[in-house]
Design an enzyme around this catalytic site. Structure first.
Site, PDB file in Angstrom:
ATOM      1  N   ASP A 304     -31.675   2.614  -5.129  1.00  0.00           N
ATOM      2  CA  ASP A 304     -31.901   3.276  -3.857  1.00  0.00           C
ATOM      3  C   ASP A 304     -33.411   3.521  -3.787  1.00  0.00           C
ATOM      4  OD1 ASP A 304     -31.423   4.909  -1.535  1.00  0.00           O
ATOM      5  OD2 ASP A 304     -31.801   6.639  -2.822  1.00  0.00           O
TER       6      ASP A 304
HETATM    7  P1  ADP Z   1     -32.649   6.157   2.011  1.00  0.00           P
HETATM    8  O1  ADP Z   1     -32.393   7.304   1.095  1.00  0.00           O
HETATM    9  O2  ADP Z   1     -32.187   4.869   1.470  1.00  0.00           O
HETATM   10  O3  ADP Z   1     -34.051   6.053   2.503  1.00  0.00           O
HETATM   11  P2  ADP Z   1     -31.152   7.557   4.155  1.00  0.00           P
HETATM   12  O4  ADP Z   1     -29.772   7.117   4.481  1.00  0.00           O
HETATM   13  O5  ADP Z   1     -31.335   8.866   3.533  1.00  0.00           O
HETATM   14  O6  ADP Z   1     -31.775   6.357   3.344  1.00  0.00           O
HETATM   15  O7  ADP Z   1     -32.009   7.556   5.499  1.00  0.00           O
HETATM   16  C1  ADP Z   1     -32.211   6.383   6.236  1.00  0.00           C
HETATM   17  C2  ADP Z   1     -33.156   6.619   7.374  1.00  0.00           C
HETATM   18  O8  ADP Z   1     -32.573   7.479   8.339  1.00  0.00           O
HETATM   19  C3  ADP Z   1     -34.444   7.283   6.974  1.00  0.00           C
HETATM   20  O9  ADP Z   1     -35.403   6.351   6.561  1.00  0.00           O
HETATM   21  C4  ADP Z   1     -34.853   7.976   8.277  1.00  0.00           C
HETATM   22  O10 ADP Z   1     -35.498   7.059   9.126  1.00  0.00           O
HETATM   23  C5  ADP Z   1     -33.530   8.338   8.897  1.00  0.00           C
HETATM   24  N1  ADP Z   1     -33.137   9.722   8.634  1.00  0.00           N
HETATM   25  C6  ADP Z   1     -32.079  10.143   7.912  1.00  0.00           C
HETATM   26  N2  ADP Z   1     -31.975  11.468   7.899  1.00  0.00           N
HETATM   27  C7  ADP Z   1     -33.020  11.934   8.619  1.00  0.00           C
HETATM   28  C8  ADP Z   1     -33.467  13.245   8.979  1.00  0.00           C
HETATM   29  N3  ADP Z   1     -32.845  14.359   8.590  1.00  0.00           N
HETATM   30  N4  ADP Z   1     -34.567  13.336   9.765  1.00  0.00           N
HETATM   31  C9  ADP Z   1     -35.198  12.216  10.162  1.00  0.00           C
HETATM   32  N5  ADP Z   1     -34.829  10.979   9.850  1.00  0.00           N
HETATM   33  C10 ADP Z   1     -33.757  10.817   9.104  1.00  0.00           C
HETATM   34 MG    MG Z   2     -31.776   8.467  -0.764  1.00  0.00          MG
END
Ligand code: ADP
Ligand code: MG
Length: 612
Positions: A304
Site C-alpha cells: 500500500d
Molecule cells: P491510499 O491509502 O492507498 O492512498 P485511500 O483509500 O486512503 O488510499 O485514499 C485514496 C484517495 O482518496 C486519496 O489519495 C485521496 O485523494 C482521497 N481521500 C480519501 N479520504 C480522504 C479524506 N478524508 N480527505 C480527502 N481526500 C481523501
Molecule cells: Mg493507506
C-alpha cells in the site's frame, strides 16, 4: 526424586550393571541391578504407552515398550536396560533443549511490568498491574516500566519501546501521545490515563500470540497423532512380517526401535519455533508455522502506498482558490475533516490550526467515503472534499482546475478538491515523503528473489507514477478503492503461488485479509493490524521486512535440512539393521542422537542475524 536425580541414579545403575555383566555375565547380582535400572527408566514409557492405547493411539512409546518387553522375553537383559536408559536420557535432553527454543517467551515475560504506581484519592500507592482499572491515573518515574496502555495526561518522558518493537532507539513522548505497557521511561516523569490494562494490553497480546505460535509441544503432538494413526501400526506389522520371513526376533525388535520417527516428527516444529522466537525478539510477530512457511515462499509482494511506502504524514504545500481567500478554503476543508482519521484529513487540519492559526467550527454532519474523500455540512452549506472520483460521482466539473491539478500531481503531490454541491471552489495539494528505507527495501527484496513487487494506491495516476519511478517497483495500480485492492490481490494470487500484502492496517484490512500473507507495518499495537495481519512488524520500520523474509527463508531451509537428515538417518539405520550390523541399543543411541542434532540445528536460528 526429580528427573535429573533419576538420571544420575540410572546412569550409575547402568554403568554398574554393564561392568557386572562384563565380569560375571548374567549373574544374580547383575540381573538385580539391571532390573532396577530397567524398571526405573522403563516405567514412564510403559505408563505412557498404556495411557495412549486407551485413546487408541499407537504411539512411539508403544513401539519402544514392545521392543523392551521383547528383549526381556528373549533374555537380552542388557539390551533392555540400555534401550530404556537411552530413551529416558534422550527424552530428558530433548525436553531441556526444546525449552531453550522457547526462551524468547521467557525473555519477553521478563519485560512485563510487575508493579504499577497509582494515584487513588490523592494518595500514591504501588499495586499489581492486573488490578489497575481503565481510566485510572498511572504514574511512571524514570527507570520504571509503564504498566498499562494509555494516553499521557501530564509530563513528558523519553521512552524506550524495545520490549515491543525490538528497537532501543528512545522516543520523546508528550501529553496526548499514546504509550504502551512494557516499555520503559528512561528519563522524565509522566501520568498516564489507563486505556488498556492487564491482559488487554498490546504487550500481553504479543506474549499470548508468541506463546501460541511457539507451542512446539502442542504442534508435535498433533503431528504425531496424525502420523501414528497409520505409521506406527504399519511398523508393527512390518516387524511381524520381518520376523515371519527371517525368523530373527532380534532383527524385528531392532526395526521397531529404529523406526521411531522422533527426529522426523520434531524436525518441523522445532525449526519453526526457533524462527518465530528469533522474530519475536526483533519485534517481528509471525503468527504460526504455516505463516512462516508462506513467508518463506513468497513470490509477489504488494505494498500500500500511503503510510507504508510513504511516511503517511503528508503536509499541505499548496492552496489554490477559484474565488476569494485561499485561507478560507483551507479552513472550510479542515472543519469538515475534523473527525476524519485519514492522514490527508489530519494534514489539512494541522495546516489550518497551526499554520493559519484558525479555530475550527465543527460540521453539523460528515460522511467519509472510503478511497474518495468526505462530504459534510457546515453552517447549512453542503461541501465535498476529495479526489476526482468523488467530484465525478456528484456530477461536478473540475476541468477549470485540471491544469493546476496535473502540474501538482506530476510533482508527486496529492490534490484534494474542495467544492459545494454546485461548483468547485478551490483545491489543496498535500505532499508526503517516501520512507527512507523504501527504495533499499525494494532492491533487497528483488535480490532475495521476490519476483514481483507492486504498489497499490487510492491516490491518482500521476502521483503514483512519480513515487513508483522513485522506488523501482515492477508495477503500480492507482485510483483503487479498498475493494479494488482486494481484487488486485486476488489477481496476483492467480499468477503467483504466494502473495503478500503489506499495509499499515488503517484502511487496507480487507486486502491484508485477502492475501496469502498479510503483513502489517505499523506503529506498535494498532488493533486492526494486530488482529488481521499474519505478520506484524511492530517497529513500523519498513526495512525490517527484508529481515523477516530472510528469516523465514532461513527457517524453511533449516526445516528442510532437518527433514532430510532425519530421513537419511532412518534409511541408514534400516540398512544397518537389514545387514545385521545395528543392534537394539545402538539403534536407540543413534536415534536419540539424531533427535538432539535436529534440535541443535534448529537452535542456530535463535541466534540468526544477531551479528549484523
Ligand atoms: P491510499 O491509502 O492507498 O492512498 P485511500 O483509500 O486512503 O488510499 O485514499 C485514496 C484517495 O482518496 C486519496 O489519495 C485521496 O485523494 C482521497 N481521500 C480519501 N479520504 C480522504 C479524506 N478524508 N480527505 C480527502 N481526500 C481523501
Ligand atoms: Mg493507506
Amino acid at each position: 526424586m526429580n528427573r535429573i536425580g533419576t538420571i544420575w541414579v540410572a546412569t550409575v545403575l547402568v554403568a554398574v550393571s554393564f561392568a557386572l555383566y562384563q565380569v560375571y555375565g548374567y549373574a544374580a547380582g547383575t540381573l538385580g541391578v539391571m532390573a532396577v535400572s530397567t524398571a526405573l527408566c522403563g516405567y514412564p514409557v510403559v505408563y505412557k504407552a498404556i495411557g495412549s492405547l486407551r485413546y487408541r493411539i499407537v504411539g512411539i512409546e508403544v513401539l519402544v515398550t514392545i521392543a523392551i518387553l521383547g528383549a526381556l522375553a528373549i533374555g537380552e537383559y542388557w539390551e533392555a536396560a540400555a534401550v530404556t536408559y537411552l530413551f529416558y536420557l534422550g527424552g530428558y535432553l530433548e525436553q531441556r533443549t526444546l525449552k531453550k527454543t522457547r526462551s524468547s517467551v521467557k525473555a519477553l515475560l521478563a519485560l512485563a511490568p510487575d508493579t504499577a504506581r497509582l494515584r487513588r484519592d490523592g494518595v500514591e500507592l504501588v499495586v499489581d498491574p492486573q488490578t489497575v482499572a481503565v481510566g485510572e491515573k498511572v504514574i511512571v518515574k524514570p527507570g520504571e516500566r509503564i504498566a498499562v496502555d494509555g494516553t499521557i495526561t501530564e509530563g513528558t518522558a523519553v521512552v524506550n519501546q524495545s520490549a515491543l518493537t525490538g528497537e532501543s532507539l528512545p522516543l520523546q513522548r508528550r501529553v496526548g501521545e499514546f504509550v504502551y505497557a512494557g516499555t520503559i521511561v528512561q528519563s522524565g516523569y509522566m501520568v498516564v490515563r489507563a486505556e488498556r490494562v492487564g491482559n488487554g494490553t498490546t504487550f500481553a497480546r504479543i506474549i499470548e500470540l508468541v506463546e501460541e505460535a511457539q507451542d512446539a509441544k502442542a504442534k508435535t503432538e498433533k503431528f504425531i497423532q496424525r502420523f501414528s494413526r497409520y505409521y506406527t501400526p504399519a511398523i508393527i506389522l512390518l516387524s511381524l512380517l520381518l520376523y515371519a520371513f527371517s525368523g530373527d526376533i532380534r532383527l524385528s525388535l531392532t526395526l521397531l526401535v529404529i523406526a521411531c520417527p522422533g527426529a522426523l516428527v520434531i524436525s518441523v516444529p522445532v525449526s519453526i519455533v526457533a524462527g518465530i522466537g528469533n522474530g519475536a525478539r526483533k519485534g517481528i510477530l509471525v503468527k504460526g508455522g504455516d505463516v512462516m512457511e508462506r513467508m518463506g515462499n513468497v513470490q509477489a509482494i504488494a505494498f500500500d502506498k500511503t503510510g507504508t511506502l510513504t511516511k503517511g504524514k503528508p503536509t499541505v504545500v499548496f492552496v489554490h482558490t477559484c474565488e476569494g481567500d485561499p485561507q478560507e478554503i483551507a479552513i472550510i476543508a479542515a472543519s469538515g475533516e475534523s473527525y476524519s482519521e485519514h492522514p490527508i484529513a489530519q494534514a489539512i487540519v494541522r495546516y489550518a490550526t497551526t499554520e493559519l492559526g484558525a479555530k475550527l467550527s465543527l460540521p453539523s454532519s460528515s460522511h467519509p467515503i472510503a478511497g474518495m474523500g468526505i462530504t459534510f455540512t457546515l453552517d447549512d452549506q453542503d461541501y465535498l472534499v476529495g479526489n476526482r472520483t468523488l467530484f465525478a460521482q456528484h456530477g461536478l466539473s473540475f476541468s477549470a482546475v485540471e491544469p493546476i491539478m496535473r502540474q501538482e500531481e506530476e510533482k508527486g503531490r496529492t490534490v484534494v478538491l474542495v467544492g459545494t454541491h454546485a461548483r468547485i471552489i478551490g483545491l489543496l495539494a498535500v505532499s508526503d515523503v517516501v520512507q527512507d528505507d523504501a527504495k533499499a527495501l525494494i532492491a533487497s527484496l528483488k535480490k532475495l528473489g521476490v519476483q514481483h513487487v507492486v504498489m497499490l494506491t487510492g491516490d491518482n495516476q500521476h502521483t503514483a507514477l512519480f513515487i513508483a519511478e522513485q522506488l523501482h517497483v515492477d508495477e503500480f495500480q492507482a485510483e483503487l478503492l479498498p475493494e479494488d485492492k482486494v481484487a488486485a490481490i486476488q489477481q496476483l494470487s492467480r499468477r503467483y503461488t504466494s502473495v503478500a500484502m503489506v499495509g499499515d492496517g488503517v484502511n487496507d484490512a480487507p486486502a491484508l485479509a485477502a492475501s496469502d500473507l498479510g503483513i502489517a507495518i505499523g506503529e506498535a499495537g494498532r488493533d486492526v493490524a494486530m488482529e488481521t495481519a499474519d505478520v506484524v512488524v511492530m517497529s513500523g520500520h519498513l526495512g525490517q521486512l527484508s529481515y523477516a523474509i530472510e528469516l523465514a527463508r532461513s527457517t524453511m531451509r533449516t526445516m528442510k535440512q532437518n527433514i532430510a537428515f532425519a530421513i537419511l538417518v532412518a534409511v541408514v539405520l534400516l540398512a544397518g539393521v537389514l545387514i545385521r550390523t545395528v543392534n537394539l541399543s545402538f539403534g536407540m543411541l543413534v536415534h536419540e542422537l539424531s533427535v538432539l542434532l535436529v534440535i541443535g540445528n534448529a537452535m542456530r536460528l535463535r541466534r540468526y542475524g544477531s551479528n549484523r
